[in-house]
Design a protein around this motif. Structure first.
Motif, PDB file in Angstrom:
ATOM      1  N   VAL A 104      35.612  15.774 -71.094  1.00 20.04           N
ATOM      2  CA  VAL A 104      35.275  14.804 -69.984  1.00 20.04           C
ATOM      3  C   VAL A 104      34.954  13.336 -70.536  1.00 20.04           C
ATOM      4  CG1 VAL A 104      34.741  16.540 -68.280  1.00 20.04           C
ATOM      5  CG2 VAL A 104      32.889  15.500 -69.489  1.00 20.04           C
ATOM      6  N   ASP A 105      35.438  12.469 -69.772  1.00 22.44           N
ATOM      7  CA  ASP A 105      35.108  11.112 -70.120  1.00 22.44           C
ATOM      8  C   ASP A 105      34.492  10.408 -68.776  1.00 22.44           C
ATOM      9  OD1 ASP A 105      34.754   8.297 -70.981  1.00 22.44           O
ATOM     10  OD2 ASP A 105      36.814   7.762 -70.484  1.00 22.44           O
ATOM     11  N   ILE A 106      32.967  10.396 -68.763  1.00 21.92           N
ATOM     12  CA  ILE A 106      32.517   9.885 -67.638  1.00 21.92           C
ATOM     13  C   ILE A 106      32.330   8.413 -67.423  1.00 21.92           C
ATOM     14  CG2 ILE A 106      30.222  10.181 -66.145  1.00 21.92           C
ATOM     15  CD1 ILE A 106      30.055  12.806 -67.724  1.00 21.92           C
ATOM     16  N   PHE A 107      32.574   7.547 -66.470  1.00 22.85           N
ATOM     17  CA  PHE A 107      32.636   6.191 -66.208  1.00 22.85           C
ATOM     18  C   PHE A 107      31.893   5.925 -64.922  1.00 22.85           C
ATOM     19  CE2 PHE A 107      34.689   2.435 -64.378  1.00 22.85           C
ATOM     20  CZ  PHE A 107      34.524   1.620 -65.477  1.00 22.85           C
ATOM     21  N   HIS A 108      30.916   5.211 -65.020  1.00 20.70           N
ATOM     22  CA  HIS A 108      30.445   4.512 -63.717  1.00 20.70           C
ATOM     23  C   HIS A 108      30.594   3.132 -63.543  1.00 20.70           C
ATOM     24  CE1 HIS A 108      26.909   2.343 -61.822  1.00 20.70           C
ATOM     25  NE2 HIS A 108      27.477   3.288 -60.789  1.00 20.70           N
ATOM     26  N   SER A 109      30.869   2.272 -62.309  1.00 22.46           N
ATOM     27  CA  SER A 109      30.765   0.937 -61.912  1.00 22.46           C
ATOM     28  C   SER A 109      30.689   0.929 -60.669  1.00 22.46           C
ATOM     29  CB  SER A 109      32.355   0.382 -62.536  1.00 22.46           C
ATOM     30  OG  SER A 109      32.353  -0.792 -62.364  1.00 22.46           O
ATOM     31  N   ASN A 110      29.976  -0.278 -60.557  1.00 21.48           N
ATOM     32  CA  ASN A 110      29.846  -0.854 -59.098  1.00 21.48           C
ATOM     33  C   ASN A 110      30.831  -2.046 -58.764  1.00 21.48           C
ATOM     34  OD1 ASN A 110      27.355   0.765 -58.688  1.00 21.48           O
ATOM     35  ND2 ASN A 110      26.181  -0.710 -59.822  1.00 21.48           N
ATOM     36  N   VAL A 154      36.907   0.109 -61.668  1.00 24.79           N
ATOM     37  CA  VAL A 154      37.268   1.257 -61.698  1.00 24.79           C
ATOM     38  C   VAL A 154      38.868   1.553 -61.514  1.00 24.79           C
ATOM     39  CG1 VAL A 154      37.319   3.225 -59.872  1.00 24.79           C
ATOM     40  CG2 VAL A 154      35.076   1.833 -60.200  1.00 24.79           C
ATOM     41  N   ILE A 155      39.304   0.620 -61.050  1.00 27.44           N
ATOM     42  CA  ILE A 155      40.731   0.466 -61.008  1.00 27.44           C
ATOM     43  C   ILE A 155      41.565   0.374 -62.261  1.00 27.44           C
ATOM     44  CG2 ILE A 155      42.996  -0.723 -60.327  1.00 27.44           C
ATOM     45  CD1 ILE A 155      41.406  -1.656 -57.667  1.00 27.44           C
TER      46      ILE A 155
END
Length: 143
Positions: free
Chosen positions: A45-51, A56-57
Motif C-alpha cells: 500500500v501507498d497511503i496518501f492524504h491531501s486537503n 488528489v487528482i
C-alpha cells in the motif's frame, strides 16, 4: 498487488473533532491499521492524504501511470461538489472502492465519487479499510 489509499479532505482532523461520529482514532492510527491489514493480505500500500483536490487528482493519475492495481478512497470532505475529482476516478484504469468510517447516508446525500467507484464500504470504522482491501484483492484474483 499495489493499492493506493487516498485519505481525503479533513481526514487529518480525525480523533480531534466530531469524535461522536468518527471516534477517537487519528489519521496516523488509521494508517497504521491499514498497513497492518495490507501486510496480512500480502498487499503493498501507498497511503496518501491531501486537503487539496488537485493533489488528489494528480496522485490518482500518477498511480494510473505506475500500473497501480486498485485504490481505496475515503473522500471525507470531498464527498460532494468536486466534479473534477469524480471525473478523475472515472478515468483511471484500476478499480476504486470508496470507504467511509461512518455511514454518510445517515447524514444526507450519497457521495458523488461513489457513482464512479466499484463499490462502497461504509459504517465499519477502521475495519472498512480491511474489507475494502480484501474486496480488491479477491476481485483481482477472480479475474
Amino acid at each position: 498487488m499495489k493499492i493506493l489509499v487516498v485519505q481525503g479532505a479533513g481526514m487529518n482532523m480525525r480523533g480531534k473533532t466530531q469524535t461522536e461520529i468518527f471516534g477517537t482514532m487519528t489519521l496516523d492510527q488509521y494508517n497504521q491499521h491499514i498497513r497492518q491489514y495490507a501486510t496480512e493480505l500480502d498487499i503493498q500500500v501507498d497511503i496518501f492524504h491531501s486537503n487539496i483536490e488537485g493533489e488528489v487528482i494528480n496522485r490518482l493519475y500518477q498511480a494510473n501511470d505506475q500500473a497501480c492495481d486498485g485504490a481505496l478512497f475515503n473522500p471525507a470532505g470531498f464527498s460532494r461538489g468536486y466534479p473534477a475529482l469524480t471525473a478523475a476516478i472515472s478515468q483511471v484504469s484500476f478499480p476504486v472502492i470508496e470507504v467511509h468510517i461512518s455511514n454518510p447516508v445517515r447524514r444526507g446525500p450519497v457521495s458523488d465519487t461513489a457513482t464512479v467507484s466499484l463499490g462502497m464500504v461504509t459504517g465499519f470504522g477502521v475495519f472498512g479499510y480491511y474489507l475494502a482491501l480484501r474486496g480488491l484483492r479477491d476481485t483481482a484474483k477472480a479475474r
